[in-house]
Motif scaffolding. Structure first.
Motif, short mmCIF file in Angstrom:
data_model
loop_
_atom_site.label_atom_id
_atom_site.label_comp_id
_atom_site.label_asym_id
_atom_site.label_seq_id
_atom_site.Cartn_x
_atom_site.Cartn_y
_atom_site.Cartn_z
N GLN A 1 0.84 -1.21 0.00
CA GLN A 1 0.00 0.00 0.00
C GLN A 1 0.87 1.26 0.00
OE1 GLN A 1 -2.08 1.49 3.56
NE2 GLN A 1 -3.96 1.18 2.38
N GLN A 2 1.89 1.22 0.84
CA GLN A 2 2.78 2.37 0.97
C GLN A 2 3.51 2.63 -0.35
OE1 GLN A 2 5.46 1.70 4.19
NE2 GLN A 2 6.36 3.73 4.00
N MET A 3 3.96 1.55 -0.98
CA MET A 3 4.72 1.68 -2.21
C MET A 3 3.87 2.28 -3.34
SD MET A 3 6.76 -1.42 -3.92
CE MET A 3 8.42 -1.33 -3.36
N PHE A 4 2.71 1.69 -3.57
CA PHE A 4 1.87 2.15 -4.68
C PHE A 4 1.22 3.50 -4.38
CE2 PHE A 4 1.77 -0.96 -8.10
CZ PHE A 4 2.45 -2.02 -7.52
N ASP B 1 8.65 8.42 -9.32
CA ASP B 1 9.87 9.21 -9.25
C ASP B 1 11.02 8.39 -9.81
OD1 ASP B 1 10.97 11.65 -7.15
OD2 ASP B 1 12.40 10.23 -7.99
N ALA B 2 11.89 9.03 -10.62
CA ALA B 2 12.98 8.29 -11.27
C ALA B 2 13.91 7.64 -10.25
CB ALA B 2 13.76 9.22 -12.18
N ASN B 3 13.97 8.22 -9.05
CA ASN B 3 14.88 7.66 -8.03
C ASN B 3 14.30 6.45 -7.33
OD1 ASN B 3 16.83 9.65 -8.43
ND2 ASN B 3 15.61 11.08 -7.22
N VAL B 4 13.02 6.20 -7.56
CA VAL B 4 12.37 5.07 -6.91
C VAL B 4 12.35 3.89 -7.88
CG1 VAL B 4 10.19 4.25 -5.93
CG2 VAL B 4 10.92 6.61 -5.55
N GLU B 5 12.77 2.74 -7.38
CA GLU B 5 12.75 1.54 -8.21
C GLU B 5 11.31 1.11 -8.46
OE1 GLU B 5 15.38 -0.82 -9.18
OE2 GLU B 5 16.65 0.95 -8.94
N ALA B 6 11.04 0.55 -9.63
CA ALA B 6 9.72 -0.03 -9.86
C ALA B 6 9.58 -1.27 -8.97
CB ALA B 6 9.58 -0.41 -11.32
N PHE C 1 5.44 1.34 -15.51
CA PHE C 1 5.90 2.45 -14.68
C PHE C 1 6.72 3.41 -15.53
CE2 PHE C 1 5.14 -1.24 -12.15
CZ PHE C 1 4.42 -0.73 -11.07
N GLU C 2 6.33 4.67 -15.48
CA GLU C 2 7.08 5.69 -16.21
C GLU C 2 7.74 6.61 -15.21
OE1 GLU C 2 4.54 7.97 -18.72
OE2 GLU C 2 3.93 6.21 -19.85
#
Ligand SMILES: [Zn+2]
Length: 527
Positions: free
Chosen positions: A422-425, A443-448, A473-474
């Motif tokens: 939940q937190q991730m999405f 965010d580009a710094n966050v891994e998919a 994920f974009e």
């Protein structure tokens, strides 16, 4: 930085590093492993696909003292080392373009008759062999008719049709194909990572397209771009440098065409024209993208979320029709009196037919599009939006969108997602939510999320919406994620609490008396 640093540095030193020529490698492997003796090889193909590279690798394997029955040279023996340094005395390279005189070739052929002193073979590489004079070809032919066992000729040419048949019939022929842009992209990724140079996907895609199937051109262009871009390769800068097209504009154009939004499509087109790219390139770029979309429609295997979204928004038949229209525009491009109008006309034709995208599939009999032969009844004579529309038309809600971003944000925290998922999405902004695909901006710094986590998320979505979508994920700015939405609501609530709080008489007197402020975070609802 010199212009061909990368091309030289990453020139394959063994067969395993050769890109995009598996069909040829397979034959060479068999020949070398079984020690089948051939005395003349000819490599044809366009520039920069690896003809002389392959010839050198064969020479290296033949000269290697430790190779035994394997395919690759050992890379360590003296022969390999001198091949690597270009100093092997029994490997002679001739550029036919600068040695067309018959005397020189004759001299070379005469010396070839003497047995090699230190190795089994005397190996000659004749580059651009089609440039040899008639006399030189005749001299070469004489040697090829009865070659001494120790001679191996390796020849390379970009114009195989100019090489006499009598020569060809005595050679083992290999035609090297142009390298696909997917293969070039993989190579560029590998090289740039090894060089520790940052890049975005658009950048290497542009380079791979501009390289036109040539490995050497891809690496040379990458060199130029590195010098131009100051360390980081970005799609935008490369568009400027190479005069290529910013693909995001093509995406936008097709999106508008698919929705039948004439004015917006015209605006997209104007932006493309402003970039001063070649008009023909625009049609080619449209064709390339349509091709990807049609493939996605068939195979659903693209990892590009924009392509997946566009594919969801076009019917198969209409996509194919648009492809035909663009191809038609391209094939008539050279005879069109006004190149700009040729592009506009192709886009207008697509817009004319875009109404079909909403009114069901085109009947099968009309699949074979040949311009005006399509029955008039299938054409909406009054397309809702055209270039002549003066007023801005409302954008049509995309087909198949199941829920909007706002609906998603409002209900997100009601989904039965476990804590970490939940937190991730919650940090991703919803871009589109269709039956087959959900696209998030992160965010580009966050891994998919990992495939495992995605699977768990999809399970919950399946239960709630009865669909089985793929997730994409974009990178971007997820300013409207469920988490941001929640924070924003919290802020609104706190501000409301604050103003209510300040309004109470005792507090306002207190604040005035002490010139105090209120710490907004200390306010909470009564438990
Ligand atoms: Zn060796």
């Amino acid at each position: 930085m010199s212009q061909d640093v990368l091309a030289r540095k990453y020139r394959p030193s063994k067969f395993a590093e050769v890109v995009g020529q598996n069909h040829v490698l397979q034959s060479i492997k068999t020949i070398l492993e079984k020690n089948i003796s051939h005395q003349a090889y000819i490599f044809s193909g366009t520039r920069g696909v690896g003809k002389t590279t392959l010839a050198r690798l064969i020479a290296k394997s033949l000269h290697c003292q430790e190779r035994n029955d394997s395919f690759e040279a050992c890379g360590k023996c003296d022969a390999c080392k001198s091949m690597h340094n270009n100093s092997h005395i029994e490997f002679i390279e001739v550029d036919a373009a600068s040695n067309t005189q018959v005397d020189k070739i004759r001299e070379l052929l005469e010396s070839s008759m003497y047995k090699p002193s230190s190795s089994k073979y005397k190996i000659y590489l004749i580059d651009e062999v089609h440039m040899l004079s008639k006399g030189s070809f005749n001299a070469l032919l004489k040697t090829l008719e009865e070659p001494p066992e120790h001679i191996v000729f390796l020849m390379a040419t970009t114009e195989i049709e100019k090489v006499p048949k009598t020569i060809l019939s005595r050679c083992l022929q290999f035609h090297l194909r142009t390298v696909s842009s997917d293969e070039l992209i993989k190579l560029l990724e590998k090289v740039l990572k090894a060089e520790k140079i940052k890049f975005d996907t658009a950048a290497i895609e542009q380079i791979s397209i501009a390289a036109n199937g040539s490995v050497r051109d891809a690496l040379t262009l990458a060199d130029q771009c590195i010098a131009f871009c100051d360390g980081k390769l970005s799609g935008d800068q490369i568009n400027d440098l190479l005069g290529t097209i910013d693909e995001s504009n093509i995406f936008e154009l097709l999106e508008n065409v698919f929705m039948g939004n004439g004015e917006a499509a015209y605006n997209s087109l104007t932006r493309l024209f402003e970039d001063q790219v070649d008009y023909e390139n625009i049609l080619q770029a449209i064709l390339r993208l349509l091709h990807k979309i049609i493939l996605q429609k068939e195979l659903s295997d693209s990892d590009n979320s924009q392509i997946a979204t566009l594919a969801n928004n076009i019917q198969k038949d209409v996509g194919q029709l648009f492809y035909e229209i663009t191809l038609d525009g391209l094939s008539k491009f050279s005879i069109h009196p006004n190149p700009r109008q040729a592009v506009e006309f192709a886009v207008m034709r697509m817009l004319t037919f875009s109404s079909l995208n909403k009114n069901g599939e085109i009947e099968t009999e009309k699949k074979n599009f040949d311009g005006l032969a399509i029955k008039e009844t299938t054409v909406d004579k009054n397309p809702k939006y055209s270039f002549n529309d003066e007023k801005k038309q409302p954008q049509k809600e995309k087909i198949n969108h199941l829920i909007t971003r706002d609906e998603w944000n409002k209900t997100y925290f009601d989904l039965e997602l476990s804590g970490i998922i939940q937190q991730m999405f919650a940090s991703f902004e919803l871009k589109s939510f269709c039956k087959n695909s959900i696209v998030f901006i992160k965010d580009a710094n966050v891994e998919a999320p990992t495939k495992n986590i995605q699977g768990k998320f999809i399970e919950v979505i399946q239960k709630k919406f009865a669909i089985s979508p793929e997730l994409f994920f974009e990178d971007g700015q997820p300013d409207f994620s469920p988490q941001e939405w929640k924070n924003e609501n919290l802020r609104i609530q706190q501000n409301k609490n604050l103003s209510d709080f300040k309004k109470t008489k005792i507090i306002s007197e207190y604040l005035d008396a002490f010139s105090a402020t209120v710490d907004i975070n200390s306010i909470s609802k009564n438990k």
